[in-house]
Design a protein around this motif. Sequence first.
Motif, short mmCIF file in Angstrom:
data_model
loop_
_atom_site.label_atom_id
_atom_site.label_comp_id
_atom_site.label_asym_id
_atom_site.label_seq_id
_atom_site.Cartn_x
_atom_site.Cartn_y
_atom_site.Cartn_z
N GLY A 185 0.80 -1.23 0.00
CA GLY A 185 0.00 0.00 0.00
C GLY A 185 0.83 1.27 0.00
O GLY A 185 0.29 2.36 -0.06
N ASN A 211 -7.47 -3.12 2.46
CA ASN A 211 -7.52 -1.72 2.07
C ASN A 211 -7.61 -1.61 0.55
O ASN A 211 -6.63 -1.75 -0.16
CB ASN A 211 -6.29 -0.98 2.60
CG ASN A 211 -6.39 0.53 2.40
OD1 ASN A 211 -7.24 1.00 1.64
ND2 ASN A 211 -5.54 1.28 3.07
N GLY A 215 -6.55 5.49 -3.29
CA GLY A 215 -6.84 6.91 -3.50
C GLY A 215 -5.84 7.61 -4.39
O GLY A 215 -6.06 8.73 -4.83
N SER A 304 -4.70 4.14 7.43
CA SER A 304 -5.30 3.04 8.19
C SER A 304 -6.25 3.47 9.31
O SER A 304 -7.34 2.94 9.42
CB SER A 304 -4.23 2.09 8.69
OG SER A 304 -3.25 2.81 9.38
N ASN A 338 -4.19 -4.62 5.61
CA ASN A 338 -3.21 -4.71 4.53
C ASN A 338 -3.85 -4.31 3.22
O ASN A 338 -5.06 -4.40 3.03
CB ASN A 338 -2.64 -6.13 4.40
CG ASN A 338 -1.53 -6.41 5.40
OD1 ASN A 338 -1.62 -7.30 6.24
ND2 ASN A 338 -0.47 -5.63 5.34
N ASN A 339 -2.99 -3.94 2.31
CA ASN A 339 -3.42 -3.52 0.98
C ASN A 339 -3.89 -4.73 0.15
O ASN A 339 -3.49 -5.86 0.41
CB ASN A 339 -2.21 -2.82 0.33
CG ASN A 339 -2.38 -2.61 -1.14
OD1 ASN A 339 -1.89 -3.39 -1.94
ND2 ASN A 339 -3.09 -1.57 -1.49
N THR A 342 -1.08 -6.82 -1.23
CA THR A 342 -0.39 -7.55 -0.17
C THR A 342 -1.14 -8.86 0.09
O THR A 342 -0.55 -9.94 0.10
CB THR A 342 -0.34 -6.72 1.13
OG1 THR A 342 0.08 -5.40 0.82
CG2 THR A 342 0.61 -7.33 2.13
C1 LIG Z 1 -3.12 9.83 3.27
C2 LIG Z 1 -2.90 8.36 3.12
C3 LIG Z 1 -3.62 7.65 2.19
C4 LIG Z 1 -3.44 6.27 2.03
N1 LIG Z 1 -4.17 5.61 1.08
C5 LIG Z 1 -4.00 4.27 0.94
C6 LIG Z 1 -4.75 3.55 -0.04
O1 LIG Z 1 -5.54 4.12 -0.79
N2 LIG Z 1 -4.55 2.21 -0.15
C7 LIG Z 1 -3.66 1.54 0.66
O2 LIG Z 1 -3.55 0.33 0.54
N3 LIG Z 1 -2.94 2.20 1.58
C8 LIG Z 1 -3.09 3.54 1.75
N4 LIG Z 1 -2.36 4.19 2.70
C9 LIG Z 1 -1.45 3.40 3.56
C10 LIG Z 1 -2.23 2.80 4.73
O3 LIG Z 1 -2.26 3.73 5.80
C11 LIG Z 1 -1.60 1.52 5.26
O4 LIG Z 1 -0.27 1.77 5.55
C12 LIG Z 1 -1.65 0.37 4.30
O5 LIG Z 1 -2.92 0.18 3.76
C13 LIG Z 1 -1.21 -0.88 5.02
O6 LIG Z 1 -1.21 -1.99 4.15
P1 LIG Z 1 0.12 -2.64 3.60
O7 LIG Z 1 1.08 -2.76 4.78
O8 LIG Z 1 -0.30 -3.95 3.08
O9 LIG Z 1 0.64 -1.73 2.58
C14 LIG Z 1 -2.51 5.58 2.86
C15 LIG Z 1 -1.79 6.30 3.79
C16 LIG Z 1 -1.95 7.67 3.94
C17 LIG Z 1 -1.14 8.40 4.95
#
Ligand SMILES: Cc1cc2nc3c(=O)[nH]c(=O)nc-3n(C[C@H](O)[C@H](O)[C@H](O)COP(=O)(O)O)c2cc1C
Lengths: 629, 158
Positions: A185, A211, A215, A304, A338-339, A342
């Motif tokens: 993500g 997730n 965006g 998150s 998690n994304n 992922t």
């Molecule tokens: C402003 C902002 C927007 C985010 N948008 C997304 C998003 O659209 N999709 C996503 O997977 N993670 C996004 N993240 C990261 C998530 O906070 C989170 O770290 C992530 O989803 C964790 O999954 P991962 O460890 O599998 O990447 C964003 C973080 C921030 C600060």
Amino acid sequence: MERFSSPRDLDQARQSAAQSRQGRLTLSLCSGTGCLANRSRPVYEALIAELDKAGAADKVIVKRTGCHGFCERGPILVVYPQEICYLSVQPDDVAEIVAKTVLKGELVDRLLWKQAGKTFTRQSDIPFYSHQTRQVLAHNSLMDPADIDDYIGYDGYAALADVLANRTPQQVIDEIKRADLRGRGGGGFPAGVKWETTRNAADPVKYVIVNGDEGDPGAYMDRSVLEGAPHSVLEGLIIGAYAIGATAGFFYIRQEYPLALTNTLKAIEQAEARGLLGDNILGSPFSFHVKVHQGAGAFVSGESSALVSAIEGRVGEPRLKYIRQSVSGLFGKPTCLNNVETWANVPLIIRNGADWFRATGTEGSKGTKIFSLVGQVEHTGLVEVPMGTTLRQIIYDIGGGIKSGRKFKAVQTGGPSGGCIPEAHLDTPVDFDALTQLGSMMGSGGMIVMDESSCMVDVARYFVEFLKEESCGKCLPCREGIREMVTILNRITQGQGRPGDIAFLEDIAVLLSEAALCGLGTSAANPVISTLRYFRDEYEAHIHAKTCPAGVCKALIAYTIDAERCQGCGACAKQCPTKAITGEKKAAHRIDQKKCVKCGVCLDACPKKYRAVAKVSSVSVVPEAVQTA
Amino acid sequence: MPEATEELCSLDRIDRIIDRYGGQRSALIQVLLDIQKEDKWLAEESLRHVASRLNVPLPQVYQVATFYKAFSLARRGRHLITVCMGTACHVRGSPRLFDRVSQKLGVGPGKTTHDGRFSLLTVNCMGCCALGPVLAIDEDYHSNPSAADLGRILSQYE
Ligand SMILES: Cc1cc2nc3c(=O)[nH]c(=O)nc-3n(C[C@H](O)[C@H](O)[C@H](O)COP(=O)(O)O)c2cc1C
Ligand code: FES
Ligand code: FES
């Protein structure tokens, strides 16, 4: 639909699904959002009608699949087992495809891919595909996402069955940790570590979340995975829930993705009917339930803690980081988020082993990554490559270089939190760490290629403006700092930049990175800082010379007609929305700069053979009103 | 306007939507999304009804309805034209595409034409980035239509 009550039932279903495929011609028509936009639905209807007419309907399988990746050349139709790939297929082409390829095994040459004097028949031989390593997207061109048995036929849910029958939760966590799977993500946090912390949290009620907010504008990896392979995400989530000890899970999907939502809902329904989700999965003691929550359009909701608030039905504002989600997340319970990508990697790791996964990638970033290769590149689409592939390989070998022979200027990675990377660094391997050193980041996978027609100050302004709209306003540095940056950047792009503006931008950047509450604010200045680092001269041209070298910033450009070249055909005058162009027929026309709104319609309208309209950027052409404003 | 109320989700229909989510407070966003989808906007009476049925204070309902971009508190036209302003579309000329549409309709972003036929909206990516710049009219996508294409396409809508 028959419910499986043991791993054996699943095994039998897999064999019969694989058998039913055997020896039958399969027509895989891409029905992802991109191809639907390119009218793949009428192609499908024509295909069904034509096969019926030819009496061939029961000889072939027609599948509507998710995104094949090469969206720009959609709709894409692939004929298996030969893997014949037809591009930009229109309803009128279908009769010929059926008559030649389906009935006689002949090729329809004009629909095949041609590049550098060569014709490519098989999809995987096309340069756009041949330089990729498709693991997560391996079956996207083959599977009907609306049919769980299709997924099962490609070893789907085998990893889940294996885990439930043969492994303890800790063993699953250990495998994921050994694979060194890092979150896709954007943050790159080790997934296994997050799973373990959540598992070890005291509260017995735990949640897992997908997730799917995606965006980042210009990126659509998660959309395509959810549309084309929803079961692989679901299987990963169920395995994760088992390892973590969660009894309920959520998919959070942005509302701009209706097809991803539909396909996910269908996948959940079918998995429940098959006994792969719900109570006593595959006859084991493990039970797990899943719900889907739609996003309502807010970039910050992808963060998150903000996402968790949104699932609770509240405004999606981030919380302070010291409250860890893995200890107190959704409804105050330990939560692992998690994304999409992922989760989709999890079944692959379990099925093939951590060593297989580690064999691809770099020292610190294992496996593959999906990128959305878009912008001014010749071949746009979704590409999956090993971590560590260089930017040049992705943009030139896969993407075919810059569109219409123009010059490369920069590639933007990491979305609004990322930055722009110039030509000099194109040989950088792409992984979690290398791009960060260049002042950008890999992010979730957006890769927007820009040529000399993009203004880097405008690009920075674009991102900061985006973030201004998306900042939730909870913390002051973010709310006010971003707004101030927008004011300055607007001023610069409007030709009213002041000598101290660059230094001012740099000061705000430091403030944001140190004082903002969440990742949106702390990284908000990245687009500005990285463009200042590599394209400072463009800022200076705007501020001091009042010109926009790329010819983008409206206040600093003007459209003019070259009296020598103009033949007075009137094409521009006819299209001009403000009637700013005047002139006698067959005589040179002119543009009244006071009326001109700089929409550029005249430039498009001027016949190629005359090329009389020009876009210019220099002080002399900028109307006085603007210069003195 | 008696005619206007007829077009709205009747309170019965809102009740049915709420029941689908078991009347849970956490379903607030999902309920509003469903109403928004049917009506294309959120009328005050709809919001009041949701607040009382879900037992959520009205200000909180408004807070959610104004925070997220999917919601509109103003009536919208019969067809929604959404121009993508995402990065991929931006570098391929979405500002010019937007101007073209805006000129053609004679309205700015977020506004509805006088005849109530179209509302002009922007979005930050609809996932068709490879085809950019794109716009969608209701659920139909179009890749970079020229001024002439636009005239032809728009005339197909009532
Ligand atoms: C402003 C902002 C927007 C985010 N948008 C997304 C998003 O659209 N999709 C996503 O997977 N993670 C996004 N993240 C990261 C998530 O906070 C989170 O770290 C992530 O989803 C964790 O999954 P991962 O460890 O599998 O990447 C964003 C973080 C921030 C600060
Ligand atoms: S949607 Fe068809 S190739 Fe991407
Ligand atoms: S940026 Fe326009 S569709 Fe993604």
